[in-house]
Design a protein around this motif. Structure first.
Motif, mmCIF file in Angstrom:
data_model
loop_
_atom_site.group_PDB
_atom_site.id
_atom_site.type_symbol
_atom_site.label_atom_id
_atom_site.label_comp_id
_atom_site.label_asym_id
_atom_site.label_seq_id
_atom_site.Cartn_x
_atom_site.Cartn_y
_atom_site.Cartn_z
ATOM 1 N N THR A 170 10.714 -18.496 4.087
ATOM 2 C CA THR A 170 9.222 -18.336 4.432
ATOM 3 C C THR A 170 9.331 -16.884 5.294
ATOM 4 O O THR A 170 8.370 -15.970 5.198
ATOM 5 N N ILE A 171 10.146 -16.602 6.429
ATOM 6 C CA ILE A 171 10.102 -15.397 6.658
ATOM 7 C C ILE A 171 10.394 -14.142 5.951
ATOM 8 O O ILE A 171 9.850 -13.198 6.025
ATOM 9 N N ALA A 172 11.382 -14.521 4.792
ATOM 10 C CA ALA A 172 11.877 -13.462 4.052
ATOM 11 C C ALA A 172 10.631 -13.251 3.120
ATOM 12 O O ALA A 172 10.007 -11.967 2.653
ATOM 13 N N ASP A 173 9.826 -14.148 2.871
ATOM 14 C CA ASP A 173 8.690 -14.073 2.002
ATOM 15 C C ASP A 173 7.545 -13.164 2.792
ATOM 16 O O ASP A 173 6.927 -12.241 2.226
ATOM 17 N N PHE A 174 7.734 -13.592 4.176
ATOM 18 C CA PHE A 174 6.324 -12.905 4.892
ATOM 19 C C PHE A 174 6.561 -11.438 5.145
ATOM 20 O O PHE A 174 6.003 -10.388 4.818
ATOM 21 N N VAL A 175 8.091 -10.943 5.290
ATOM 22 C CA VAL A 175 8.531 -9.606 5.525
ATOM 23 C C VAL A 175 8.315 -8.901 4.041
ATOM 24 O O VAL A 175 7.772 -7.894 4.277
ATOM 25 N N GLU A 176 8.664 -9.382 2.765
ATOM 26 C CA GLU A 176 8.380 -8.836 1.728
ATOM 27 C C GLU A 176 6.980 -8.508 1.368
ATOM 28 O O GLU A 176 6.905 -7.511 0.963
ATOM 29 N N VAL A 177 6.083 -9.491 1.743
ATOM 30 C CA VAL A 177 4.789 -9.099 1.209
ATOM 31 C C VAL A 177 4.301 -8.019 2.185
ATOM 32 O O VAL A 177 3.423 -7.343 2.025
ATOM 33 N N ALA A 178 4.441 -8.204 3.670
ATOM 34 C CA ALA A 178 3.900 -7.067 4.682
ATOM 35 C C ALA A 178 4.402 -5.647 4.092
ATOM 36 O O ALA A 178 3.845 -4.646 4.210
ATOM 37 N N LEU A 179 5.779 -5.647 3.729
ATOM 38 C CA LEU A 179 6.304 -4.346 3.382
ATOM 39 C C LEU A 179 5.410 -3.952 1.874
ATOM 40 O O LEU A 179 5.139 -2.703 1.909
ATOM 41 N N LEU A 180 5.317 -4.866 0.952
ATOM 42 C CA LEU A 180 4.645 -4.457 -0.180
ATOM 43 C C LEU A 180 3.156 -3.856 0.184
ATOM 44 O O LEU A 180 2.620 -3.002 -0.446
ATOM 45 N N GLN A 181 2.499 -4.665 1.118
ATOM 46 C CA GLN A 181 1.185 -4.024 1.502
ATOM 47 C C GLN A 181 0.832 -2.930 2.087
ATOM 48 O O GLN A 181 -0.182 -2.199 2.110
ATOM 49 N N GLN A 182 2.304 -2.393 2.642
ATOM 50 C CA GLN A 182 2.205 -1.075 3.198
ATOM 51 C C GLN A 182 2.628 0.308 2.241
ATOM 52 O O GLN A 182 3.040 1.192 2.647
ATOM 53 N N ALA A 183 3.233 -0.340 1.025
ATOM 54 C CA ALA A 183 3.565 0.471 0.178
ATOM 55 C C ALA A 183 2.678 1.388 -0.205
ATOM 56 O O ALA A 183 1.423 1.142 -0.747
ATOM 57 N N PRO A 184 2.792 2.865 -0.739
ATOM 58 C CA PRO A 184 1.919 3.499 -1.210
ATOM 59 C C PRO A 184 1.874 3.573 -2.668
ATOM 60 O O PRO A 184 2.639 3.357 -3.306
ATOM 61 N N ASN A 185 0.695 3.820 -3.298
ATOM 62 C CA ASN A 185 0.340 4.082 -4.683
ATOM 63 C C ASN A 185 0.720 2.905 -5.509
ATOM 64 O O ASN A 185 1.080 3.130 -6.606
ATOM 65 N N LEU A 186 0.422 1.709 -4.913
ATOM 66 C CA LEU A 186 0.442 0.520 -5.776
ATOM 67 C C LEU A 186 -0.967 0.658 -6.741
ATOM 68 O O LEU A 186 -1.937 0.658 -6.368
ATOM 69 N N PRO A 187 -0.480 0.481 -8.170
ATOM 70 C CA PRO A 187 -1.436 0.285 -9.045
ATOM 71 C C PRO A 187 -2.591 -0.340 -9.114
ATOM 72 O O PRO A 187 -3.941 -0.114 -9.605
ATOM 73 N N PHE A 188 -2.663 -1.586 -8.337
ATOM 74 C CA PHE A 188 -3.722 -2.547 -8.345
ATOM 75 C C PHE A 188 -4.222 -2.572 -6.768
ATOM 76 O O PHE A 188 -4.819 -3.560 -6.433
ATOM 77 N N ALA A 189 -3.740 -1.562 -5.984
ATOM 78 C CA ALA A 189 -4.331 -1.682 -4.575
ATOM 79 C C ALA A 189 -5.896 -1.583 -4.419
ATOM 80 O O ALA A 189 -6.595 -0.873 -4.990
ATOM 81 N N GLY A 190 -6.377 -2.646 -3.860
ATOM 82 C CA GLY A 190 -7.578 -2.834 -3.435
ATOM 83 C C GLY A 190 -8.611 -3.673 -4.528
ATOM 84 O O GLY A 190 -9.416 -3.978 -4.244
ATOM 85 N N LYS A 191 -7.601 -3.890 -5.659
ATOM 86 C CA LYS A 191 -8.521 -4.600 -6.555
ATOM 87 C C LYS A 191 -8.538 -6.130 -6.481
ATOM 88 O O LYS A 191 -7.334 -6.755 -6.174
ATOM 89 N N GLN A 192 -9.639 -6.921 -6.739
ATOM 90 C CA GLN A 192 -9.643 -8.259 -6.533
ATOM 91 C C GLN A 192 -9.206 -8.921 -7.881
ATOM 92 O O GLN A 192 -9.898 -8.746 -9.064
ATOM 93 N N PHE A 193 -8.394 -9.722 -7.663
ATOM 94 C CA PHE A 193 -7.728 -10.537 -8.960
ATOM 95 C C PHE A 193 -8.013 -12.093 -8.725
ATOM 96 O O PHE A 193 -7.804 -12.530 -7.523
ATOM 97 N N VAL A 194 -8.808 -12.754 -9.644
ATOM 98 C CA VAL A 194 -8.769 -14.076 -9.458
ATOM 99 C C VAL A 194 -8.003 -14.639 -10.527
ATOM 100 O O VAL A 194 -8.011 -14.289 -11.990
ATOM 101 N N ILE A 195 -6.911 -15.659 -10.436
ATOM 102 C CA ILE A 195 -6.161 -16.235 -11.292
ATOM 103 C C ILE A 195 -6.400 -17.681 -11.101
ATOM 104 O O ILE A 195 -6.019 -18.319 -9.979
ATOM 105 N N THR A 196 -6.272 -18.302 -12.152
ATOM 106 C CA THR A 196 -6.239 -19.812 -12.136
ATOM 107 C C THR A 196 -5.022 -20.571 -12.678
ATOM 108 O O THR A 196 -4.483 -19.736 -13.368
ATOM 109 N N ALA A 197 -4.747 -21.691 -12.486
ATOM 110 C CA ALA A 197 -3.187 -22.128 -12.637
ATOM 111 C C ALA A 197 -3.393 -23.722 -12.561
ATOM 112 O O ALA A 197 -4.095 -24.309 -11.940
ATOM 113 N N GLY A 198 -2.305 -24.401 -13.454
ATOM 114 C CA GLY A 198 -2.238 -25.923 -13.163
ATOM 115 C C GLY A 198 -3.211 -26.691 -14.239
ATOM 116 O O GLY A 198 -3.899 -25.931 -14.839
#
Length: 403
Positions: A170-198
């Motif tokens: 959980t700690i590793a996941d949290f850190v990875e996501v936080a770093l992702l959110q800080q990364a520049p020039n991500l192609p979907f930055a700010g875009k809203q995705f709705v995804i269904t599953a199951g």
């Protein structure tokens, strides 16, 4: 995201130190290089040798001990770090960090660290809730430190409360996501995705339901892949898989519930991916009590009615949204999928032959064919669902976000 990262792990003295040892291995498995510093209190729970063996590096415990005469140890570690994690973080080390007190190696190195800092508090629930600790935590946040919220559960004192150190994954996941959110020039930055599953569940009575073999793994892989490219993801799921980090997860067990959740978010979305295996039919009138078997081997007749055709309604009402559907087929894959693509007015249909080996429902692998209007089918050969999801996200990027 952690591949090649230099991570300094600072461990302070609490019973949760045992989890820090596993955290070292978890971070290394994700590609990071880890160096560890311990407070004297931490060494009372786990020896430095444990962390030295796991990290393959010397362990820092004394601010006056130098491993290299050419470098000041606490400055060297601070400069080496791409990020710092304090786990577990006791009330003592939190208070010192918040007030700039440096009386050991850990606090001295942390004060010198300019890299991002993550602090995972772990202590008794009453200590955590105290005014002093809360004041210090607020100060750390004001100073730019990212807090990893402690969990509620069974404490060392023998009762339930908030204060448990999260699990290493959980700690590793949290850190990875936080770093992702800080990364520049991500192609979907700010875009809203709705995804269904199951696979949805349509009640027959309080203990029985109609469903299918879908595990939700493909939808979850798509949600993680979109998140990793900067998207703000809402995962609407009928699955009981663990919730992925860094996204909104909404439970929707039935087709009716899933339809409502999707339609509520459709207007604000940029991309909708209907990966859920939604039941085509549901009982007209579910029984309010468990249906009992009757004497005489009587037949049970269920009257079914169609569930909402979510994909078709999205296709008919879309404006700026990219609408993507799935087709799980057992025969005539391309013909059936092409008809569905046109009938549903989708922008993309992802078809898979669920009768094939290692493909589709409940497998960790998949092989799909991508259909789009006026384009030749594109086959993605058998691969993990993680890889398939990443390939699908690249196609979406090229279709809509190829800036």
């Amino acid at each position: 995201m952690l591949t090649g990262k230099h991570i300094a792990l600072y461990v302070s003295g609490g019973i949760a130190v045992y989890k820090a040892a596993t955290l070292v291995r978890t971070l290394i498995k994700r590609g990071a290089e880890v160096r560890v510093a311990l407070t004297q209190g931490a060494t009372a729970f786990v020896t430095p040798l444990t962390f030295q063996t796991l990290s393959k590096h010397d362990v820092y415990t004394d601010r006056f001990k130098q491993f290299d005469a050419e470098h000041v140890a606490h400055i060297d570690l601070a400069d080496w770090s791409d990020l710092a994690i304090v786990a577990p973080a006791t009330a003592d080390v939190i208070g010192k960090m918040a007030n700039g007190i440096t009386d050991d190696f850990v606090t001295t190195a942390l004060l010198a660290t300019t890299a991002p800092k993550f602090v995972a508090p772990a202590m008794n629930n009453h200590m955590l809730a105290s005014a002093a600790v809360q004041r210090n935590l607020k100060q750390l946040q004001a100073d730019g430190v990212t807090l990893i919220d402690p969990e509620t559960g069974f404490l060392a004192e023998g009762y339930e409360g908030k204060g448990r150190l999260p699990e290493p994954e959980t700690i590793a996941d949290f850190v990875e996501v936080a770093l992702l959110q800080q990364a520049p020039n991500l192609p979907f930055a700010g875009k809203q995705f709705v995804i269904t599953a199951g696979g949805t569940q349509e009640k027959i009575d309080p203990v029985r339901y109609i469903t299918n073999k879908s595990s939700g793994k493909m939808g979850y892989a798509l949600a993680v892949a979109a998140r990793d490219l900067g998207a703000k993801v809402t995962l609407i799921t009928a699955s009981d898989l663990p919730n992925p980090f860094g996204m909104t997860v909404v439970q929707a067990p039935s087709a009716e519930e899933m339809a409502q959740q999707v339609f509520d978010r459709f207007q604000a979305s940029d991309v909708v991916i209907m990966a859920a295996a939604i039941s085509d039919y549901r009982p007209v009138q579910p029984a309010t009590e468990k249906i009992k078997k009757q004497a005489g081997h009587q037949e049970l007749v269920l009257t079914l009615t169609e569930t909402p055709d979510i994909l078709a309604q999205l296709g008919q009402t879309k404006q700026h949204q990219l609408v993507i559907g799935f087709a799980a087929e057992t025969q005539h894959l391309l013909d059936n999928a092409a008809q569905k693509l046109a009938r549903k007015q989708a922008d993309m249909l992802i078809a898979n032959d669920v009768a094939a080996a290692n493909v589709g429902f409940d497998y960790d692998t998949n092989a799909v064919t991508i259909l789009r209007p006026q384009e030749a089918p594109l086959k993605l050969p058998l691969a993990s669902k993680t890889v398939i999801a990443q390939q699908i996200m690249e196609i979406i990027r090229q279709m809509r976000f190829n800036a």
